[in-house]
Design an enzyme around this catalytic site. Structure first.
Site, mmCIF file in Angstrom:
data_model
loop_
_atom_site.group_PDB
_atom_site.id
_atom_site.type_symbol
_atom_site.label_atom_id
_atom_site.label_comp_id
_atom_site.label_asym_id
_atom_site.label_seq_id
_atom_site.Cartn_x
_atom_site.Cartn_y
_atom_site.Cartn_z
ATOM 1 N N ARG A 55 -6.293 -4.352 -9.806
ATOM 2 C CA ARG A 55 -6.809 -3.282 -10.652
ATOM 3 C C ARG A 55 -6.127 -1.937 -10.434
ATOM 4 N NH1 ARG A 55 -10.399 -7.015 -10.331
ATOM 5 N NH2 ARG A 55 -9.673 -6.987 -8.200
ATOM 6 N N THR A 56 -5.959 -1.558 -9.179
ATOM 7 C CA THR A 56 -5.468 -0.199 -8.944
ATOM 8 C C THR A 56 -4.049 -0.051 -9.505
ATOM 9 O OG1 THR A 56 -6.861 -0.047 -7.010
ATOM 10 C CG2 THR A 56 -5.104 1.581 -7.193
ATOM 11 N N LYS A 105 13.576 -4.083 5.300
ATOM 12 C CA LYS A 105 14.788 -3.899 6.121
ATOM 13 C C LYS A 105 14.554 -2.876 7.225
ATOM 14 C CE LYS A 105 17.863 -4.480 2.131
ATOM 15 N NZ LYS A 105 18.786 -3.697 1.267
ATOM 16 N N ARG A 127 0.076 2.644 -2.157
ATOM 17 C CA ARG A 127 -0.933 1.957 -1.335
ATOM 18 C C ARG A 127 -0.250 1.414 -0.094
ATOM 19 N NH1 ARG A 127 -5.199 -2.484 -3.417
ATOM 20 N NH2 ARG A 127 -6.212 -0.524 -3.998
ATOM 21 N N HIS A 168 -9.854 5.809 -0.397
ATOM 22 C CA HIS A 168 -9.382 5.282 -1.688
ATOM 23 C C HIS A 168 -9.878 6.236 -2.775
ATOM 24 C CE1 HIS A 168 -8.067 2.696 -4.783
ATOM 25 N NE2 HIS A 168 -8.554 1.537 -4.374
HETATM 26 C C1 NCD Z 1 -10.721 -2.124 -3.277
HETATM 27 C C2 NCD Z 1 -9.662 -1.738 -2.283
HETATM 28 O O1 NCD Z 1 -8.491 -2.079 -2.463
HETATM 29 O O2 NCD Z 1 -10.024 -1.060 -1.343
HETATM 30 N N1 NCD Z 1 -10.191 -2.663 -4.441
HETATM 31 C C3 NCD Z 1 -9.837 -1.793 -5.444
HETATM 32 O O3 NCD Z 1 -8.935 -0.999 -5.305
HETATM 33 N N2 NCD Z 1 -10.579 -1.801 -6.549
HETATM 34 C C4 NCD Z 1 -11.833 -2.922 -2.720
HETATM 35 C C5 NCD Z 1 -11.505 -4.155 -1.945
HETATM 36 O O4 NCD Z 1 -10.348 -4.547 -1.804
HETATM 37 O O5 NCD Z 1 -12.463 -4.761 -1.468
#
Ligand code: NCD
Length: 306
Positions: A51-52, A80, A101, A129
């Protein structure tokens, strides 16, 4: 240069403004379709995501911009041995804004020190997050027409769940929000959050292991997955993974206007039988993620050009 590393980088006013922009995008999508023409977003994902990453990419396309990036560390020069700082310098030569991320807590803030373009933290380890939190706030605002005066239950892995940490921090700034923190003893929220956010700001909260007892008073129920990848051993994960499974029966004593949220991915913690309940709002939450990320990209790009 304006970055979004921690939800506290945004004032309450700015959050309100971005929610208003997201709502305007929902109402008038055509007016935004060329706002980022000629601009590029880079998505640097050193950790898995559905999703993100895809909502960031969809957001940029809907603004008329383009997207570059990678979706696993193994396909980048990190494999690397390149440092995050060097990767960021490089990507800043190609892109106007970066969403990143990383499994290491603090990696995005380090990247931001070295970056010539805005950096957005799209999740750093078990820490923060902030863009999921913006998604959650837009969702709560659309469902309830307010962000204050409510009881928010957070259930599951409150220790490692970064979405929980950012959401508690954000909501502590709105009036009369009470938190009910529902988790096994081993997965309670970290002490630093309790002291520096809840106690310091005199926020009302309770910790409990009992989801059903807490249910009747909740306006929001935020379910979370037990974060397997952050556990030190598989045995503990196996023991704790099914601590809470939300079923239609467990919702019998819930408010009729409860909103059930989940950042997703779901494993077992919400039975699919709950999906048909009108109070289940987690797939609507997914949609909101794209709109608020459009508002965020617009804001950070506008400020980096100012
Ligand atoms: C979450 C995350 O990556 O922290 N997912 C997301 O970005 N919607 C929640 C999770 O992974 O449980």
């Amino acid at each position: 240069m304006r970055h979004l590393i921690d939800i506290m980088n945004l004032s309450v006013n700015e959050i309100d403004e971005m929610i208003a922009v997201a709502k305007d995008i929902i109402a008038n999508p055509g007016e935004y379709s060329e706002k980022c023409k000629g601009k590029k977003l880079a998505t640097l994902f050193f950790e898995p995501s559905t999703r993100t990453r895809l909502s960031f990419e969809a957001a940029m396309y809907e603004l008329g911009g383009n997207v570059i990036g990678f979706s696993e560390a193994q396909s980048s020069s990190a494999a690397k041995g390149e440092s995050v700082a060097d990767t960021i310098k490089t990507v800043g030569a190609y892109a106007d804004i970066i969403a990143m991320r990383h499994p290491k807590e603090g990696a995005p803030v380090v990247a931001s020190y070295k970056s010539d373009v805005p950096v957005i933290n799209a999740g750093d380890g078990g820490h923060n997050h902030p863009t999921q939190t913006l998604t959650d706030l837009l969702t709560i605002s659309r469902e309830k027409n307010r962000l204050d005066n409510m009881t928010v239950g957070l259930c599951g892995d409150l220790k490692f769940g970064r979405t929980v940490h950012s959401l508690i921090t954000a909501m502590s700034r709105f009036e009369k929000v009470k938190f009910v923190l529902i988790s096994p003893d081993e997965l309670r929220i970290p002490e630093y959050l309790k002291q520096e956010v809840l106690v310091k700001n005199n926020i009302e909260y309770v910790e409990t292991t009992d989801l059903e007892a807490a249910m009747p008073e909740l306006d929001i129920l935020y379910m979370t997955r037990v974060q397997r990848e952050r556990f030190f051993n598989e045995q503990d994960y196996m023991r704790l993974k099914d601590s809470y499974i939300l079923t239609p029966e467990k919702l019998e004593n819930a408010k009729t206007d409860l909103s059930i949220l989940h950042p997703l991915p779901r494993v077992n913690e919400i039975s699919v039988a709950v999906d048909d309940d009108p109070r289940a709002r987690y797939f609507q939450q997914v949609k909101n993620g794209k709109y608020i990320r459009m508002a965020l990209i617009l804001k950070l790009l506008a400020e980096s050009q100012a």
